[in-house]
Design an enzyme around this catalytic site. Sequence first.
Site, short mmCIF file in Angstrom:
data_model
loop_
_atom_site.label_atom_id
_atom_site.label_comp_id
_atom_site.label_asym_id
_atom_site.label_seq_id
_atom_site.Cartn_x
_atom_site.Cartn_y
_atom_site.Cartn_z
N LYS A 134 39.62 37.56 26.77
CA LYS A 134 41.01 37.91 26.80
C LYS A 134 41.63 37.70 25.23
O LYS A 134 42.11 38.50 24.68
CB LYS A 134 41.91 37.29 27.62
CG LYS A 134 41.64 37.69 29.12
CD LYS A 134 42.58 37.31 30.06
CE LYS A 134 42.47 37.77 31.51
NZ LYS A 134 43.35 37.14 32.51
N LYS A 217 33.10 47.67 37.13
CA LYS A 217 33.90 47.54 38.12
C LYS A 217 35.25 48.25 38.28
O LYS A 217 35.72 48.40 37.00
CB LYS A 217 33.91 45.85 38.57
CG LYS A 217 35.07 45.49 37.55
CD LYS A 217 35.45 43.90 38.00
CE LYS A 217 36.72 43.62 37.19
NZ LYS A 217 37.53 42.71 37.78
N LYS A 220 42.07 47.66 36.91
CA LYS A 220 43.51 48.00 36.64
C LYS A 220 43.16 48.19 35.06
O LYS A 220 44.18 49.15 34.73
CB LYS A 220 44.55 47.20 37.13
CG LYS A 220 44.60 45.89 36.45
CD LYS A 220 45.44 44.99 36.66
CE LYS A 220 45.26 43.55 36.12
NZ LYS A 220 44.62 42.80 37.16
P1 ATP Z 1 41.21 42.97 35.50
O1 ATP Z 1 40.05 44.13 35.40
O2 ATP Z 1 42.26 43.56 34.69
O3 ATP Z 1 40.86 41.78 35.17
P2 ATP Z 1 41.36 43.55 38.25
O4 ATP Z 1 41.93 44.81 38.54
O5 ATP Z 1 39.69 43.38 38.17
O6 ATP Z 1 42.06 43.11 36.62
P3 ATP Z 1 41.92 40.95 38.86
O7 ATP Z 1 43.31 40.70 38.94
O8 ATP Z 1 40.87 40.37 38.12
O9 ATP Z 1 41.81 42.36 39.21
O10 ATP Z 1 41.24 40.35 40.40
C1 ATP Z 1 42.15 39.99 41.79
C2 ATP Z 1 41.02 39.96 42.87
O11 ATP Z 1 40.52 41.18 43.03
C3 ATP Z 1 40.01 39.03 42.32
O12 ATP Z 1 39.67 38.08 43.78
C4 ATP Z 1 38.88 39.83 42.05
O13 ATP Z 1 37.40 39.16 42.45
C5 ATP Z 1 39.04 40.95 43.19
N1 ATP Z 1 38.66 42.36 42.43
C6 ATP Z 1 38.88 42.88 41.31
N2 ATP Z 1 38.33 43.97 41.15
C7 ATP Z 1 37.46 44.14 41.93
C8 ATP Z 1 36.55 45.24 42.50
N3 ATP Z 1 36.19 46.21 41.61
N4 ATP Z 1 35.60 45.00 43.51
C9 ATP Z 1 35.86 43.74 44.37
N5 ATP Z 1 36.71 42.90 44.05
C10 ATP Z 1 37.36 43.03 42.85
#
Ligand code: ATP
Length: 357
Positions: A134, A217, A220
């Site tokens: 980050k 994956k 957001k």
């Molecule tokens: P960023 O990619 O900006 O870090 P994000 O949208 O991936 O954010 P997080 O806030 O990191 O989301 O994750 C919140 C929860 O959602 C965590 O438990 C994470 O493991 C789960 N999660 C996030 N993205 C996925 C995905 N694509 N598939 C399954 N689980 C996910």
Amino acid sequence: MTSSTTETVAVPATSTKLAAGQKHRVLSGMQPSADSLHLGNYIGALVNWVRMQDEYDAIFFIPDLHAITVPQDPAELAHRTRVTAAQYIAGGVDVDKCTLFVQSQVPEHAQLAWVLNCITGFGEASRMTQFKDKAQKQGTDQASVGLFTYPILQAADILLYQPHGVPVGEDQRQHVELSRDLANRFNSRFGETFQVPEAFIQKESAKIYDLQNPTAKMSKSAESPAGLINLLDDPKTTAKRIKSAVTDTETEIRFDREAKPGISNLLTIYSTISGQPVEKIVADYQGKMYGHLKVDLAELVTNHLTPIRERAQELLADPAELDRLLAHGADKAREIASATLADVYAKVGFLPYGGAR
Ligand code: ATP
Ligand code: LTN
């Protein structure tokens, strides 16, 4: 949603003995950092939380203190905190079964974090890979000290509640590991105080990929929103995104993560939402075209998400009631958190407020 395909987390047997009627405790949180959760958050985290709240003494919270480790617009942060809470509840988190609260409303998190900061090595904190990633994205000079100590605040979130398990994605394993190290260190320096928590890591089968870039994956922070399915989007947008999902040049519908990441992702989504095993879906679509699968999946997903979106909108239409539910959750959380913090303060050698007890 039933069937083993929806079992998103490997729950290891824990050695801790329980009194009759007592449940193991789990705790988790998702940052309020978007206007909507996406399908990855829903399938990878929320569905799993909802499943756990019957079996466990579950605590879920919204880590808004963590959110400000990167710059936030104040009005947007407040809005996103409510939106996140509304989606937790609309997605099935039941405030009568579990504890749901906002982190900043329980001051013990910041208080314990300070004590833990003081037993964490600078080198140890420097090894946290999420900080490195980050900080690099922002330019290391721009990164805040809050971002650096993020994992220590996360350790405080966890250790305050003495949970047995912390359900998180693989990316959070290192942070749970740090909280275990800090628990062990504190316990050996000051006497038994903290439960040493286990990471309950979500299964690979619960990972959802970007519809436009199915080897990354769903996230957001994706470059384009076209590959995201958001819980709060209108059904037309959702259907359009599913129908435009990137697939491959073959025609055969089968699960093959390496050779056919796009179709495999659609099959995973189909399976988790419908509760049917992937093999059955593949058999049902023998001889059919990708278009058929996409049309049916769009209907399945929009039908599933519509009541969740509507319930979230209802909750957001009455922010005073939502705030009241969250305040009740914070009161419940504080009962546990304040007892742990009092024990920690006494062990560290801080004077009792108002004299010796
Ligand atoms: P960023 O990619 O900006 O870090 P994000 O949208 O991936 O954010 P997080 O806030 O990191 O989301 O994750 C919140 C929860 O959602 C965590 O438990 C994470 O493991 C789960 N999660 C996030 N993205 C996925 C995905 N694509 N598939 C399954 N689980 C996910
Ligand atoms: N860092 C986590 C969010 C988080 C968390 C926690 C998860 C903050 N504190 C305590 C579990 C337990 C994330 O980004 N997913």
